[in-house]
Design an enzyme around this catalytic site. Structure first.
Site, PDB file in Angstrom:
ATOM      1  N   TYR A 156       0.855  -1.197   0.000  1.00  0.00           N
ATOM      2  CA  TYR A 156       0.000   0.000   0.000  1.00  0.00           C
ATOM      3  C   TYR A 156       0.889   1.245   0.000  1.00  0.00           C
ATOM      4  CZ  TYR A 156      -3.046   3.668   1.857  1.00  0.00           C
ATOM      5  OH  TYR A 156      -3.729   4.851   2.047  1.00  0.00           O
ATOM      6  N   SER A 159       2.435   1.706  -3.381  1.00  0.00           N
ATOM      7  CA  SER A 159       1.491   2.245  -4.374  1.00  0.00           C
ATOM      8  C   SER A 159       1.276   3.736  -4.175  1.00  0.00           C
ATOM      9  CB  SER A 159       0.153   1.499  -4.305  1.00  0.00           C
ATOM     10  OG  SER A 159      -0.554   1.773  -3.114  1.00  0.00           O
TER      11      SER A 159
END
Length: 253
Positions: A156, A159
């Site tokens: 996460y 990203s």
């Protein structure tokens, strides 16, 4: 549509921060186009905003689906003749996984949810943003983009670091067209995003306040206010910026 009416698309706008942004921009005078994947929630949000005098409509599509993004944003752009603001709000943790056990499917799903979606929506909107007034794109990164996230949230964080770089790259690429690109980086905002830990480990959730200088968790309206500024004429000379909206999170006493 009057020539001075401004059009904003907000992805992932059926709840949480996205809906707060939609409501704020609607009150600022934008016609707001809500996106989501829960059509029932979309209809409810449209009714709620309409009752407050905000001009709005809902388009249900998955922002990780390239063809669906292209089809729907083209449809919106052609209907209104322009797009003035694209708010790439959709995204999420997608679950937690340590790298040793991480499946390729999980890796790709989290990258798609946060990075691919931002790219797909931005690319599709550019031709219509070129026709907008003081047009801009707002992306969402995260404190995890800097600190790489907590346990199991490493991809996460990766990203979101990508979103940070993409924001600056888009700003460079689109400056010639007068399109500004900025990002907000919310800290811990009290939304359903944190529902699981809030219900299972409330003491941990509350302890997060200890790492926030201003001594409280954020509210969706805190982020919406910053987005409102970034798409306004008051921010006409701002591009390639990422604004932390976290009350000084990470600098706690």
């Amino acid at each position: 549509m009057s020539s001075n009416e401004k059009i904003a698309i907000i992805t992932g706008a059926t709840g949480g921060i996205g809906f707060a942004v939609a409501k704020r921009l609607g009150k600022d005078g934008f016609t707001v186009i809500l996106n989501g994947i829960d059509d029932g929630a979309g209809a409810e949000r449209v009714a709620e905003l309409t009752a407050e005098g905000i001009t709005t409509t809902y388009y249900g599509f998955d922002v990780t689906d390239e063809a669906a993004v292209n089809e729907n944003i083209k449809k919106i752009g052609k209907k209104y003749g322009k797009i003035d603001a694209l708010i790439n709000n959709a995204g999420g943790l997608g679950g937690r996984s340590r790298f040793e056990e991480m499946t390729t499917e999980f890796y790709r799903s989290v990258m798609a949810l946060n990075l691919d979606s931002t790219f797909f929506c931005s690319r599709a909107a550019i031709p219509f943003l070129k026709k907008g007034s003081n047009p801009s794109i707002i992306n969402y990164t995260s404190i995890a983009g800097w600190n790489a996230g907590g346990p199991g949230a490493g991809i996460y964080g990766t990203s979101k670091a990508g979103v940070h770089a993409l924001t600056r790259a888009l700003a460079k690429d689109l400056a010639v067209d007068g399109i500004r690109v900025n990002a907000v980086s919310p800290g811990t905002i009290d939304t359903p995003f944190h529902a699981q830990i809030k219900s299972t480990k409330p003491e941990v959730f509350q302890s997060w306040k200890n790492n926030i200088l201003l001594g409280r968790l954020g509210e969706p309206d805190d982020v919406a206010a910053v987005v409102s500024f970034l798409v306004s004429d008051g921010a006409a000379f701002m591009t390639a910026e990422t604004i932390q909206v976290g009350g000084g999170q990470g600098l706690g006493i």
